[in-house]
Design a protein around this motif. Structure first.
Motif, PDB file in Angstrom:
ATOM      1  N   HIS A  18       0.808  -1.216   0.000  1.00 13.21           N
ATOM      2  CA  HIS A  18       0.000   0.000   0.000  1.00 13.21           C
ATOM      3  C   HIS A  18       0.847   1.276   0.000  1.00 13.21           C
ATOM      4  N   HIS A  19       1.958   1.324   0.723  1.00 13.14           N
ATOM      5  CA  HIS A  19       2.800   2.532   0.695  1.00 13.14           C
ATOM      6  C   HIS A  19       3.365   2.766  -0.705  1.00 13.14           C
ATOM      7  N   GLU A  22       0.396   3.943  -3.045  1.00 17.19           N
ATOM      8  CA  GLU A  22      -0.058   5.290  -2.684  1.00 17.19           C
ATOM      9  C   GLU A  22       0.933   6.337  -3.176  1.00 17.19           C
ATOM     10  N   GLY A  26      -0.074   8.249  -6.755  1.00 15.31           N
ATOM     11  CA  GLY A  26      -0.248   9.675  -6.474  1.00 15.31           C
ATOM     12  C   GLY A  26       0.670  10.530  -7.335  1.00 15.31           C
ATOM     13  N   THR A  33      -9.209   8.330  -4.508  1.00 17.90           N
ATOM     14  CA  THR A  33      -9.321   6.921  -4.132  1.00 17.90           C
ATOM     15  C   THR A  33     -10.768   6.534  -3.890  1.00 17.90           C
ATOM     16  N   LYS A  40      -8.943  -1.673  -4.178  1.00 20.00           N
ATOM     17  CA  LYS A  40      -8.339  -0.382  -3.875  1.00 20.00           C
ATOM     18  C   LYS A  40      -8.212   0.324  -5.218  1.00 20.00           C
ATOM     19  N   PHE A  42      -7.538   3.772  -7.503  1.00 21.11           N
ATOM     20  CA  PHE A  42      -6.905   5.078  -7.604  1.00 21.11           C
ATOM     21  C   PHE A  42      -7.296   5.654  -8.963  1.00 21.11           C
TER      22      PHE A  42
END
Length: 126
Positions: A18-19, A22, A26, A33, A40, A42
């Motif tokens: 997830h890090h 993200e 991004g 999101t 999940k 984006f």
């Protein structure tokens, strides 16, 4: 009309990636999101469903393969920034950043997420 709609990617563990996603998504403009328990998502700016989005779901038995997902960079410096971002967020740079013999201006970085899914960030003039 750009025919690209979305990508569905499997990962072995959301906690593991997830890090990474993200930060990466991004930086690539997928700033909105829409997460659920199973997906999940984006999305880029604009209204769904007419904007591009990147969706992740967990499959603990997922095995990465030789497929590569590529992203365009507006300039070489963006390729370099993504390479650093990958390293800082648990990914692995497998080649580059640098010029590749695909064309005289093909400047890219090839990398993997923490689960082994393959990506490329490329800038080229022609």
């Amino acid at each position: 009309m750009n025919k690209y709609s979305h990508m569905d990617v499997r990962v072995t563990s959301w906690e593991q990636v997830h890090h990474f996603y993200e930060a990466l998504l991004g930086a690539l403009g997928y700033t909105r999101t829409f997460h659920t328990e199973l997906w999940k998502v984006f999305a880029s700016e604009g209204e769904l469903p007419s904007v591009a989005y990147f969706a992740l779901t967990v499959n603990p038995e997922h095995e990465p393969n030789e497929n590569t997902i590529g992203f365009w960079a507006e300039e070489r410096e963006e390729v370099d920034r993504i390479a650093e971002l990958v390293k800082l967020n648990g990914g692995t740079v497998t080649s580059g950043p640098g010029l590749f013999p695909i064309s005289p201006t093909y400047y890219a970085v090839f990398f993997e997420d923490p689960c082994g899914n393959k990506y490329e960030m490329v800038h080229r003039l022609n």
